[in-house]
Enzyme design. Structure first.
Site, PDB file in Angstrom:
ATOM      1  N   ARG A 100       0.770  -1.327  -0.013  1.00  0.00           N
ATOM      2  CA  ARG A 100      -0.156  -0.028   0.078  1.00  0.00           C
ATOM      3  C   ARG A 100       0.864   1.207   0.030  1.00  0.00           C
ATOM      4  O   ARG A 100       2.100   1.222   0.522  1.00  0.00           O
ATOM      5  CB  ARG A 100      -0.985  -0.002   1.225  1.00  0.00           C
ATOM      6  CG  ARG A 100      -1.858  -0.998   1.322  1.00  0.00           C
ATOM      7  CD  ARG A 100      -2.687  -1.139   2.582  1.00  0.00           C
ATOM      8  NE  ARG A 100      -3.619  -2.144   2.729  1.00  0.00           N
ATOM      9  CZ  ARG A 100      -3.301  -3.386   3.377  1.00  0.00           C
ATOM     10  NH1 ARG A 100      -2.155  -3.612   3.918  1.00  0.00           N
ATOM     11  NH2 ARG A 100      -4.309  -4.200   3.413  1.00  0.00           N
ATOM     12  N   LYS A 105      -0.884  -2.100   7.660  1.00  0.00           N
ATOM     13  CA  LYS A 105      -2.164  -1.726   8.013  1.00  0.00           C
ATOM     14  C   LYS A 105      -2.918  -2.633   9.458  1.00  0.00           C
ATOM     15  O   LYS A 105      -2.566  -3.776   9.371  1.00  0.00           O
ATOM     16  CB  LYS A 105      -3.105  -1.988   6.833  1.00  0.00           C
ATOM     17  CG  LYS A 105      -4.565  -1.199   7.196  1.00  0.00           C
ATOM     18  CD  LYS A 105      -5.306  -1.347   5.872  1.00  0.00           C
ATOM     19  CE  LYS A 105      -6.763  -0.709   6.185  1.00  0.00           C
ATOM     20  NZ  LYS A 105      -7.559  -0.422   4.685  1.00  0.00           N
ATOM     21  N   HIS A 165      -2.323   2.438  -5.947  1.00  0.00           N
ATOM     22  CA  HIS A 165      -3.220   1.303  -5.804  1.00  0.00           C
ATOM     23  C   HIS A 165      -3.385   0.551  -7.028  1.00  0.00           C
ATOM     24  O   HIS A 165      -3.661  -0.650  -6.886  1.00  0.00           O
ATOM     25  CB  HIS A 165      -4.804   2.088  -5.164  1.00  0.00           C
ATOM     26  CG  HIS A 165      -5.244   1.139  -4.296  1.00  0.00           C
ATOM     27  ND1 HIS A 165      -4.777   0.905  -2.939  1.00  0.00           N
ATOM     28  CD2 HIS A 165      -6.517   0.479  -4.307  1.00  0.00           C
ATOM     29  CE1 HIS A 165      -5.554  -0.004  -2.528  1.00  0.00           C
ATOM     30  NE2 HIS A 165      -6.654  -0.137  -3.086  1.00  0.00           N
ATOM     31  N   ARG A 200      -0.496  -1.768  -6.972  1.00  0.00           N
ATOM     32  CA  ARG A 200      -0.770  -2.774  -6.096  1.00  0.00           C
ATOM     33  C   ARG A 200      -1.854  -3.931  -6.884  1.00  0.00           C
ATOM     34  O   ARG A 200      -1.428  -5.184  -6.754  1.00  0.00           O
ATOM     35  CB  ARG A 200      -1.736  -2.208  -4.815  1.00  0.00           C
ATOM     36  CG  ARG A 200      -1.846  -3.248  -3.908  1.00  0.00           C
ATOM     37  CD  ARG A 200      -2.336  -2.526  -2.645  1.00  0.00           C
ATOM     38  NE  ARG A 200      -3.040  -3.310  -1.764  1.00  0.00           N
ATOM     39  CZ  ARG A 200      -2.725  -4.226  -0.687  1.00  0.00           C
ATOM     40  NH1 ARG A 200      -1.388  -4.357  -0.598  1.00  0.00           N
ATOM     41  NH2 ARG A 200      -3.503  -4.525   0.238  1.00  0.00           N
ATOM     42  N   HIS A 240      -4.324  -8.567   3.653  1.00  0.00           N
ATOM     43  CA  HIS A 240      -5.554  -8.781   3.805  1.00  0.00           C
ATOM     44  C   HIS A 240      -5.973  -9.593   5.186  1.00  0.00           C
ATOM     45  O   HIS A 240      -5.291 -10.550   5.483  1.00  0.00           O
ATOM     46  CB  HIS A 240      -6.298  -9.349   2.922  1.00  0.00           C
ATOM     47  CG  HIS A 240      -6.433  -8.588   1.464  1.00  0.00           C
ATOM     48  ND1 HIS A 240      -6.583  -8.919   0.220  1.00  0.00           N
ATOM     49  CD2 HIS A 240      -6.191  -7.271   1.362  1.00  0.00           C
ATOM     50  CE1 HIS A 240      -6.683  -8.138  -0.398  1.00  0.00           C
ATOM     51  NE2 HIS A 240      -6.502  -7.106  -0.083  1.00  0.00           N
ATOM     52  N   TYR A 279      -9.377 -11.058  -7.069  1.00  0.00           N
ATOM     53  CA  TYR A 279      -8.090 -11.077  -7.955  1.00  0.00           C
ATOM     54  C   TYR A 279      -8.452 -12.357  -8.690  1.00  0.00           C
ATOM     55  O   TYR A 279      -7.532 -12.853  -9.363  1.00  0.00           O
ATOM     56  CB  TYR A 279      -6.981 -10.998  -7.307  1.00  0.00           C
ATOM     57  CG  TYR A 279      -6.782  -9.721  -6.588  1.00  0.00           C
ATOM     58  CD1 TYR A 279      -6.545  -8.629  -7.595  1.00  0.00           C
ATOM     59  CD2 TYR A 279      -6.886  -9.444  -5.415  1.00  0.00           C
ATOM     60  CE1 TYR A 279      -6.395  -7.313  -6.919  1.00  0.00           C
ATOM     61  CE2 TYR A 279      -6.723  -8.142  -4.737  1.00  0.00           C
ATOM     62  CZ  TYR A 279      -6.550  -7.168  -5.744  1.00  0.00           C
ATOM     63  OH  TYR A 279      -6.188  -5.918  -5.149  1.00  0.00           O
TER      64      TYR A 279
END
Length: 309
Positions: free
Chosen positions: A158, A182, A256, A259, A282, A291
């Protein structure tokens, strides 16, 4: 027209809902939660300050936020539509009270299907052209920019994670990045040999750059002013090379999207959602399942490979 900060606008909007609309405390809490989530998104992805003014927000910011609600989180299109309604109501209130001239959320359409949106990404030939443009650049920051873009394309960080990288986060023995991402979650991301080589070349160049403070001394990526590089600078850099490469819709190429390119490419190669989930950081595998889409070429190849009946 009175200029107000986002925080002040949310306070006045909440008071409007409670006093004039007589909404319940729970309903107002939901509106406020959506708006605070949007504010944090703008700060993390577009380098907005805590006290930014509401006219700074545009339709693109909102569309990206709502897209990521579906792609990056486990939110359904129904939840995405509810958040869109919150934003529309908020900005309608601002226009009606002369804090804004127009509602930037007005023309954004609701999701008409339960199917998740597919992420925008670069095809392999586009990514190669993009990297070739960076390599051929005459910019004095070419090595830095090349390292940044390769980390996006080969590691899928990110943008907030990238700008916060320190020199100590690089493990040259393991050829990896180790950092807290994150949600303060510890991340381990192996690095492609090409990325390691590019980082080493950049570090020689970094030694010659002036460092403005202690934070800059430990930061991996530096700005032209000798500070830790900012989200805004990275976003500008990514778009600049997309324009120079002549990529279609270059203004929509963001960190993004790089990514997404990493994630889509890796899944096509491995078909392993668990590996992809861990590399992307995630929390839930449902966020990673976006994806698993197929592109038009794959669909056509599948049809062409069918046996004759």
């Amino acid at each position: 027209m009175e200029s107000v900060t986002f925080e002040t606008a949310v306070y006045r909007f909440r008071r409007h809902l409670l006093v004039e609309k007589s909404y319940s405390g729970l309903t107002v809490k939901e509106y406020t939660s959506d708006l605070n989530l949007f504010k944090e998104y703008l700060k993390e992805n577009y380098d907005f300050s805590d006290n930014f003014a509401v006219p700074k927000i545009n339709k693109f910011h909102m569309a990206e936020f709502l897209g990521d609600i579906v792609i990056e989180k486990e939110n359904s299109p129904v939840t995405r539509n509810r958040k869109l309604f919150s934003l529309r109501s908020f900005f309608k209130f601002l226009v009606r009270n002369s804090y804004l001239e127009e509602n930037p959320a007005e023309d954004i359409e609701t999701s008409k299907t339960e199917r998740r949106a597919e992420p925008i990404y670069m095809k392999t030939n586009q990514a190669r052209k993009y990297l070739r443009t960076v390599r051929n650049s005459s910019s004095r920051y070419k090595l830095r920019d090349l390292a940044i873009i390769k980390i996006f394309l080969y590691a899928g960080l990110r943008v907030s994670e990238l700008v916060n990288l320190d020199l100590e986060n690089i493990d040259f023995d393991d050829e990896s990045l180790k950092f807290y991402g994150k949600g303060n979650k510890e991340r381990f991301v192996p690095l492609h040999e090409d990325v390691i080589t590019t980082i080493i070349e950049y570090l020689d160049n970094r030694e010659e750059m002036k460092k403005k403070d202690d934070d800059a001394e430990k930061a991996l990526f530096l700005s032209a002013r000798g500070n830790r590089i900012s989200v805004r600078t990275v976003q500008h850099t990514v778009k600049k090379y997309a324009r120079e490469a002549g990529l279609r819709n270059s203004e929509k190429i963001t960190p993004h999207k790089l990514r997404h390119t990493f994630a889509t490419t890796l899944y096509k190669e491995t078909k392993d959602l668990n590996v992809l989930k861990d590399l992307l950081g995630h929390q839930d595998i449902s966020a990673t399942q976006i994806y698993t889409h197929t592109d038009p070429e794959q669909k056509k190849d599948a049809i062409d490979d069918m046996p004759d009946f």
